[in-house]
Design an enzyme around this catalytic site. Structure first.
Site, PDB file in Angstrom:
ATOM      1  N   VAL A   1      35.433  57.563  27.349  1.00 32.49           N
ATOM      2  CA  VAL A   1      36.583  56.918  27.973  1.00 32.49           C
ATOM      3  C   VAL A   1      37.795  56.945  27.049  1.00 32.49           C
ATOM      4  O   VAL A   1      38.908  57.275  27.466  1.00 32.49           O
ATOM      5  CB  VAL A   1      36.255  55.468  28.381  1.00 32.49           C
ATOM      6  CG1 VAL A   1      37.505  54.743  28.879  1.00 32.49           C
ATOM      7  CG2 VAL A   1      35.181  55.453  29.462  1.00 32.49           C
TER       8      VAL A   1
ATOM      9  N   TYR B   1      41.697  49.960  11.099  1.00 37.98           N
ATOM     10  CA  TYR B   1      42.320  48.882  11.863  1.00 37.98           C
ATOM     11  C   TYR B   1      43.749  48.618  11.391  1.00 37.98           C
ATOM     12  O   TYR B   1      44.639  48.327  12.194  1.00 37.98           O
ATOM     13  CB  TYR B   1      41.499  47.593  11.757  1.00 37.98           C
ATOM     14  CG  TYR B   1      40.447  47.452  12.831  1.00 37.98           C
ATOM     15  CD1 TYR B   1      40.800  47.427  14.181  1.00 37.98           C
ATOM     16  CD2 TYR B   1      39.102  47.331  12.495  1.00 37.98           C
ATOM     17  CE1 TYR B   1      39.838  47.293  15.169  1.00 37.98           C
ATOM     18  CE2 TYR B   1      38.128  47.190  13.483  1.00 37.98           C
ATOM     19  CZ  TYR B   1      38.500  47.177  14.814  1.00 37.98           C
ATOM     20  OH  TYR B   1      37.542  47.043  15.792  1.00 37.98           O
TER      21      TYR B   1
ATOM     22  N   HIS C   1      35.176  43.518  38.937  1.00 40.42           N
ATOM     23  CA  HIS C   1      34.957  44.967  38.901  1.00 40.42           C
ATOM     24  C   HIS C   1      33.452  45.169  38.773  1.00 40.42           C
ATOM     25  O   HIS C   1      32.909  45.319  37.687  1.00 40.42           O
ATOM     26  CB  HIS C   1      35.689  45.587  37.714  1.00 40.42           C
ATOM     27  CG  HIS C   1      35.391  47.050  37.514  1.00 40.42           C
ATOM     28  ND1 HIS C   1      35.563  47.978  38.505  1.00 40.42           N
ATOM     29  CD2 HIS C   1      34.935  47.731  36.428  1.00 40.42           C
ATOM     30  CE1 HIS C   1      35.217  49.178  38.045  1.00 40.42           C
ATOM     31  NE2 HIS C   1      34.826  49.043  36.787  1.00 40.42           N
TER      32      HIS C   1
ATOM     33  N   VAL D   1      34.592  44.305  32.586  1.00 40.23           N
ATOM     34  CA  VAL D   1      35.998  44.230  32.202  1.00 40.23           C
ATOM     35  C   VAL D   1      36.607  42.844  32.398  1.00 40.23           C
ATOM     36  O   VAL D   1      37.443  42.416  31.591  1.00 40.23           O
ATOM     37  CB  VAL D   1      36.817  45.309  32.942  1.00 40.23           C
ATOM     38  CG1 VAL D   1      36.920  45.024  34.426  1.00 40.23           C
ATOM     39  CG2 VAL D   1      38.191  45.469  32.325  1.00 40.23           C
TER      40      VAL D   1
ATOM     41  N   THR E   1      36.829  47.971  28.442  1.00 39.30           N
ATOM     42  CA  THR E   1      35.397  47.767  28.210  1.00 39.30           C
ATOM     43  C   THR E   1      34.772  46.854  29.264  1.00 39.30           C
ATOM     44  O   THR E   1      35.311  45.801  29.586  1.00 39.30           O
ATOM     45  CB  THR E   1      35.168  47.165  26.810  1.00 39.30           C
ATOM     46  OG1 THR E   1      35.703  48.044  25.824  1.00 39.30           O
ATOM     47  CG2 THR E   1      33.685  46.958  26.541  1.00 39.30           C
TER      48      THR E   1
ATOM     49  N   THR F   1      40.241  50.370  43.783  1.00 40.32           N
ATOM     50  CA  THR F   1      41.279  50.438  44.810  1.00 40.32           C
ATOM     51  C   THR F   1      41.681  51.881  45.075  1.00 40.32           C
ATOM     52  O   THR F   1      41.860  52.286  46.231  1.00 40.32           O
ATOM     53  CB  THR F   1      42.497  49.598  44.382  1.00 40.32           C
ATOM     54  OG1 THR F   1      42.132  48.206  44.379  1.00 40.32           O
ATOM     55  CG2 THR F   1      43.673  49.798  45.310  1.00 40.32           C
TER      56      THR F   1
ATOM     57  N   THR G   1      31.298  57.277  33.521  1.00 36.31           N
ATOM     58  CA  THR G   1      32.539  57.575  34.238  1.00 36.31           C
ATOM     59  C   THR G   1      33.655  57.602  33.205  1.00 36.31           C
ATOM     60  O   THR G   1      33.727  56.716  32.353  1.00 36.31           O
ATOM     61  CB  THR G   1      32.859  56.502  35.298  1.00 36.31           C
ATOM     62  OG1 THR G   1      33.008  55.231  34.659  1.00 36.31           O
ATOM     63  CG2 THR G   1      31.735  56.406  36.325  1.00 36.31           C
TER      64      THR G   1
END
Length: 307
Positions: free
Chosen positions: A11, A62, A172, A119, A116, A146, A228
């Site tokens: 992702v 970071y 979700h 969600v 993540t 959607t 996905t």
């Protein structure tokens, strides 16, 4: 415009590539616990910029997210075949808490988009841990759901998805719902459109079947390829574009409502969530939406000791 991405798995890397194609950033910083993977992705993506807008692509620590306008969170345990998004709650809450603490430390003025899963729950964790204003913490929510709904309605009804205005709202995940009461095609309520459609006698899908296909899309994809990534990368990029260009697009991100993050229509501009938009729901849809809220709250209860 500086965008940092935490997590460079499928992702994260797909989203970075989508951002490059959209030419919306001047600098993209990639961070991952697997430093070699982040460095490899950064180098590969850098080569891709040869054919697009010139920009800086680099892997970092970071501390390198300092000064980011937007930070995207994609890190976390992967969803396994047969595993619901809410099954991931305990596993990912600890990861997201650590990430949020570092964002607060190094990029206190940034806007955060969490991808993540689950969600809605993880976006709440980000909000609580960072202490940021809720408009600056956004989850991708049901934006992709959607989009899937509109695409399938368009395909089934022989119209462009761009002419379909319909929303998936709620969690979700398994308790999401289609807001059919407010759904329209070309300004016509969808049920009225269906009654007058010249193809209605040959239509082999009713609305509930279309919704089932939407709801099961992620599980189908995961069972076939393991994850996905392209759809959510495109959805995230669209969200980023609306922020950067101050476009005020209406999406269904995960936003704060009644002390819970949940997918709901909202106007997205340079400040993040400008406002939510109340849509028409019938009694059954209202009940399902409230039930979806309750489910998310139950999972938040299971991780309250971490916050």
């Amino acid at each position: 415009m500086k965008i940092s991405i935490i997590g460079t798995g499928r992702v994260g890397s797909s989203t970075a590539f989508a951002l490059i194609n959209a030419a919306v950033a001047d600098e993209i910083v990639l961070y991952d616990l697997n430093k070699e993977m982040a460095e490899g992705e950064a180098l590969d993506l850098l080569h891709a910029t040869t054919f697009h807008k010139r920009m800086i692509i680099r892997a970092g620590e970071y501390s390198d997210i300092e000064g980011s306008d937007i930070v995207l969170i994609t890190a976390g345990a992967a969803q396994k075949p047969g595993e619901t998004r809410l099954d991931l709650t305990i596993k990912n809450a600890k990861i997201i808490k650590g990430i949020s603490e570092n964002i607060k430390k190094y990029a206190p003025n940034t806007l955060i988009i969490n991808i993540t899963n689950p969600v809605d729950v993880m976006s709440y964790v980000v909000w609580k841990v960072t202490g940021f204003e809720s408009n600056r913490v956004i989850g991708t929510g049901t934006i992709l759901d959607t989009a899937r709904l509109r695409a399938l309605i368009g395909k089934n009804c022989g119209v462009s998805p761009m002419s379909v205005h319909a929303y998936i709202i709620g969690e979700h995940g398994d308790s999401e719902l289609a807001a059919w009461s407010s759904a329209m095609i070309g300004g016509v309520p969808i049920k009225g459109f269906c009654r007058n459609c010249p193809y209605k006698d040959n239509c082999n899908k009713d609305l509930s079947k279309i919704f089932d296909d939407v709801k099961n899309s992620a599980y189908t994809i995961i069972s076939k390829k393991g994850a996905t990534n392209y759809g959510i990368a495109s959805a995230t990029t669209a969200l980023v574009e609306s922020i950067i260009k101050n476009e005020g697009r209406v999406y269904t991100p995960s936003v704060l409502l009644d002390d819970v993050y949940i997918g709901y229509p909202a106007v997205i501009n340079k400040d993040g969530v400008e406002r939510t938009i109340d849509i028409t729901l019938n009694d059954e849809e209202t009940e399902k939406f409230e039930s979806s809220k309750s489910i998310i709250k139950e999972y938040l209860e299971s991780i309250k000791n971490l916050l």
